[in-house]
Design a protein around this motif. Structure first.
Motif, mmCIF file in Angstrom:
data_model
loop_
_atom_site.group_PDB
_atom_site.id
_atom_site.type_symbol
_atom_site.label_atom_id
_atom_site.label_comp_id
_atom_site.label_asym_id
_atom_site.label_seq_id
_atom_site.Cartn_x
_atom_site.Cartn_y
_atom_site.Cartn_z
ATOM 1 N N GLY A 155 0.779 -1.204 -0.077
ATOM 2 C CA GLY A 155 -0.057 -0.120 0.091
ATOM 3 C C GLY A 155 0.874 1.253 0.147
ATOM 4 O O GLY A 155 1.824 1.167 -0.412
ATOM 5 N N ASN A 156 0.084 2.284 0.544
ATOM 6 C CA ASN A 156 1.036 3.695 0.414
ATOM 7 C C ASN A 156 2.088 3.720 1.442
ATOM 8 O O ASN A 156 2.832 4.615 1.601
ATOM 9 N N ILE A 157 2.287 2.559 2.490
ATOM 10 C CA ILE A 157 3.344 2.602 3.386
ATOM 11 C C ILE A 157 4.490 2.504 2.597
ATOM 12 O O ILE A 157 5.470 3.039 3.238
ATOM 13 N N ASP A 158 4.646 2.058 1.402
ATOM 14 C CA ASP A 158 5.936 1.979 0.644
ATOM 15 C C ASP A 158 5.790 2.617 -0.629
ATOM 16 O O ASP A 158 6.413 2.423 -1.695
ATOM 17 N N GLY A 159 4.808 3.625 -0.974
ATOM 18 C CA GLY A 159 4.494 4.060 -2.038
ATOM 19 C C GLY A 159 3.907 3.062 -3.364
ATOM 20 O O GLY A 159 4.141 3.334 -4.382
ATOM 21 N N TRP A 160 3.065 2.264 -2.730
ATOM 22 C CA TRP A 160 2.737 1.080 -3.673
ATOM 23 C C TRP A 160 3.447 0.734 -4.494
ATOM 24 O O TRP A 160 3.472 0.128 -5.857
ATOM 25 N N THR A 195 -3.726 8.919 6.300
ATOM 26 C CA THR A 195 -4.593 7.691 6.068
ATOM 27 C C THR A 195 -3.861 6.772 5.329
ATOM 28 O O THR A 195 -3.381 6.964 4.200
ATOM 29 N N TYR A 196 -3.668 5.555 6.258
ATOM 30 C CA TYR A 196 -3.137 4.330 5.463
ATOM 31 C C TYR A 196 -3.945 3.900 4.641
ATOM 32 O O TYR A 196 -5.088 3.671 5.104
ATOM 33 N N GLU A 197 -3.318 3.256 3.512
ATOM 34 C CA GLU A 197 -4.361 2.439 2.550
ATOM 35 C C GLU A 197 -3.604 1.244 2.108
ATOM 36 O O GLU A 197 -2.431 1.443 1.582
ATOM 37 N N VAL A 198 -3.890 0.156 2.517
ATOM 38 C CA VAL A 198 -3.326 -1.174 2.314
ATOM 39 C C VAL A 198 -4.269 -2.407 1.897
ATOM 40 O O VAL A 198 -5.445 -2.254 1.891
ATOM 41 N N LYS A 199 -3.616 -3.325 1.238
ATOM 42 C CA LYS A 199 -4.265 -4.580 1.160
ATOM 43 C C LYS A 199 -3.191 -5.670 1.480
ATOM 44 O O LYS A 199 -1.901 -5.340 1.967
ATOM 45 N N PHE A 200 -3.712 -6.806 1.802
ATOM 46 C CA PHE A 200 -2.913 -7.691 2.274
ATOM 47 C C PHE A 200 -2.968 -9.117 1.202
ATOM 48 O O PHE A 200 -3.999 -9.546 0.806
ATOM 49 N N VAL A 201 -1.892 -9.372 0.867
ATOM 50 C CA VAL A 201 -1.524 -10.346 -0.302
ATOM 51 C C VAL A 201 -0.864 -11.578 0.407
ATOM 52 O O VAL A 201 0.152 -11.583 0.870
ATOM 53 N N PRO A 202 -1.525 -12.763 -0.211
ATOM 54 C CA PRO A 202 -0.819 -14.099 0.520
ATOM 55 C C PRO A 202 0.496 -14.216 -0.343
ATOM 56 O O PRO A 202 0.891 -13.854 -1.338
ATOM 57 N N SER A 203 1.453 -14.830 0.471
ATOM 58 C CA SER A 203 2.674 -15.393 -0.010
ATOM 59 C C SER A 203 2.719 -15.822 -1.310
ATOM 60 O O SER A 203 3.602 -15.691 -2.172
ATOM 61 N N SER A 204 1.769 -17.079 -1.525
ATOM 62 C CA SER A 204 1.687 -17.559 -2.697
ATOM 63 C C SER A 204 1.296 -16.594 -4.034
ATOM 64 O O SER A 204 1.415 -17.037 -5.291
ATOM 65 N N ALA A 205 0.766 -15.357 -3.641
ATOM 66 C CA ALA A 205 0.490 -14.675 -4.854
ATOM 67 C C ALA A 205 1.629 -13.851 -5.522
ATOM 68 O O ALA A 205 1.645 -13.083 -6.600
#
Length: 477
Positions: A155-160, A195-205
């Protein structure tokens, strides 16, 4: 599969819940042939909220020529018996409990070997009169996909950048992810993000280079939902937008927790003290090593808060100091501290820097309230079920101490486990409960216990634990 109508003597493999067993033989009873047949796969996802029973087979029962005896039935699932009705239905809770306790909650089809038995009772004696041939009960638990190797926050935590970053790796407390479905990570606050904007991505992805190749299994906000909240529900198939939470004033970190079975997330702002180390071998600020906080849970006195430790290899003449931030802000060391050198490291105050003349592996403990520094040889121990004496053994026990490696890249090695059981390990700090400095190896990662309990990892007699504190990796083998 034919039910054999052979009358047998009273048996102890079933305990009648209404009448006691006796050795009295019943009168001879004549039966006709019957049969049992399997049903289609039982899908837990099809159960309704108020459903209490489930059909697990079809039964055509033998008929009795005597009205003095009442038939009833049991089904054996993998050797465990349960009551079953004449129409082939059993208690839904019994089936679900058996499947989940035997196989877990993973959404994989389970083919269970089963038999049906017929019993007769006249209120005085109970006898098993027939048992069917084996057939299969096929059950499919209802659960989402859970990646056992964890999830990454993007997410935007590291500039997407949308790449696999170790600092954003969410892991659980080990073991079966369907039994331990909470995954979490603590991330550092990012300057200028409101405002933090994130998603959670499985390792297998991710592919081998750390790039996302399958967005379809990412965890996102629910479709049509655009809220900023510290907790909520997510979509399993990237059906919505970004999960958003607000930055909190004074927060140094955010602990993000997701529950894969419940489909929920929680964000907790953390402002607890932290401690970092830098020095001449760490580029004087180019690298800040984060030290491990002593677990202060359930300590209302506050005596354990603000104490930090690390195990590290130091070079001859290495200088170092500490800071409450990963920056030159409030840093301290040397003559600003009270130092105890238990290890014979040749410690000297070097102005506001600390210095050890003699290189080697050392355990560094800092109390930030008193500015006390203790340098000792590493004190790493096993405890619990896998050692002689189990939980009755002394903690720590020198017989259960790890050996330290000769050089900076080696592994600390435990004694061989003496028993099968759960592996527990910790760093000993005088006056501190062992579990406040506990850790374990999950997969290949050393995970520090920070709050709550930490699952033990299964070990067998003869195995050893191997810990690399330079890379924070390990193994049990």
């Amino acid at each position: 599969m034919t039910l054999m109508a052979a009358l047998v003597s009273c048996t102890e493999d079933y305990k009648d819940w209404a009448t006691p067993q006796t050795v009295e033989q019943p009168a001879t009873v004549t039966f006709a042939n019957g049969s049992v047949s399997a049903v289609d796969v039982i899908k837990f996802a099809d159960f309704t909220e108020d459903q209490q029973s489930v059909k697990v087979c079809n039964i055509t029962a033998p008929t009795s020529s005597s009205e003095a005896y009442t038939p009833f039935y049991t089904i054996s699932l993998g050797g465990t018996s349960f009551p079953i009705n004449a129409d082939g239905t059993m208690a839904l809770d019994d089936l679900v409990s058996y499947v989940e306790s035997t196989y877990g909650k993973a959404p994989n089809q389970r083919d269970i070997t089963a038999t049906v038995s017929m019993w007769l009772t006249n209120g005085v004696s109970t006898v098993k009169t027939a048992t069917s041939s084996e057939f299969l009960v096929k059950a499919l638990p209802d659960a989402p996909f859970i990646d056992p190797n964890g999830y990454y926050v993007v997410g935007n935590i590291d500039g997407w950048t949308c790449t696999r970053v170790d600092a954003y790796h969410m892991i659980n407390n080990g073991g079966d992810p369907y039994a331990n479905p909470e995954f979490n990570v603590t991330i550092s606050a990012v300057k200028d993000i409101t405002t933090y904007e994130v998603k959670f991505v499985p390792s297998s992805a991710f592919n081998e280079s750390g790039t996302i190749t399958n967005w379809d299994i990412a965890l996102s906000a629910l479709p049509g939902t655009d809220i900023v909240a510290d907790e909520g529900t997510f979509s399993y198939n990237n059906a919505g937008g970004n999960i958003k939470f607000a930055a909190q004033e004074g927060a140094k970190n955010y602990q993000i927790t997701i529950n894969l079975m419940e489909g929920t997330y929680k964000v907790k702002a953390l402002s607890d003290p932290e401690l970092f180390m830098t020095g001449n071998n760490l580029g004087w600020g180019a690298t800040w090593l984060k030290m491990f906080a002593v677990n202060s849970n359930w300590d209302d006195s506050g005596n354990t808060k603000g104490i930090f430790w690390i195990i590290r290899y130091f070079q001859d003449g290495e200088q170092f100091k500490f800071s409450p931030e990963a920056a030159w802000s409030g840093d301290f060391g040397g003559n600003q501290m009270s130092v105890t050198d238990e290890a014979g490291a040749g410690y000297v105050d070097d102005g506001t820097n600390c210095k050890v003349e003699k290189g080697g592996w050392y355990q560094i403990v800092v109390d930030t309230k008193s500015k006390d520094l203790t340098i000792s040889k590493p004190k790493v121990y096993l405890c619990g079920e896998i050692v002689d004496g189990g939980w009755n053994a002394a903690i720590p026990d020198e017989a259960n101490r790890f050996t330290e490696p000769a050089g900076p890249e080696g592994e600390f090695v435990s004694p061989a486990f003496t028993n099968d059981g759960k592996v527990r390990m910790f760093t000993h700090i005088s006056g501190i409960d062992w579990w406040r400095c506990e850790y374990n190896v999950f997969g290949t990662t050393i995970v520090i216990r920070t709050e709550g309990d930490q699952d033990g990892v299964n070990g067998t007699a003869g195995q050893k634990a191997y810990l690399n504190f330079a890379t924070m990796t390990g193994s049990i083998k």
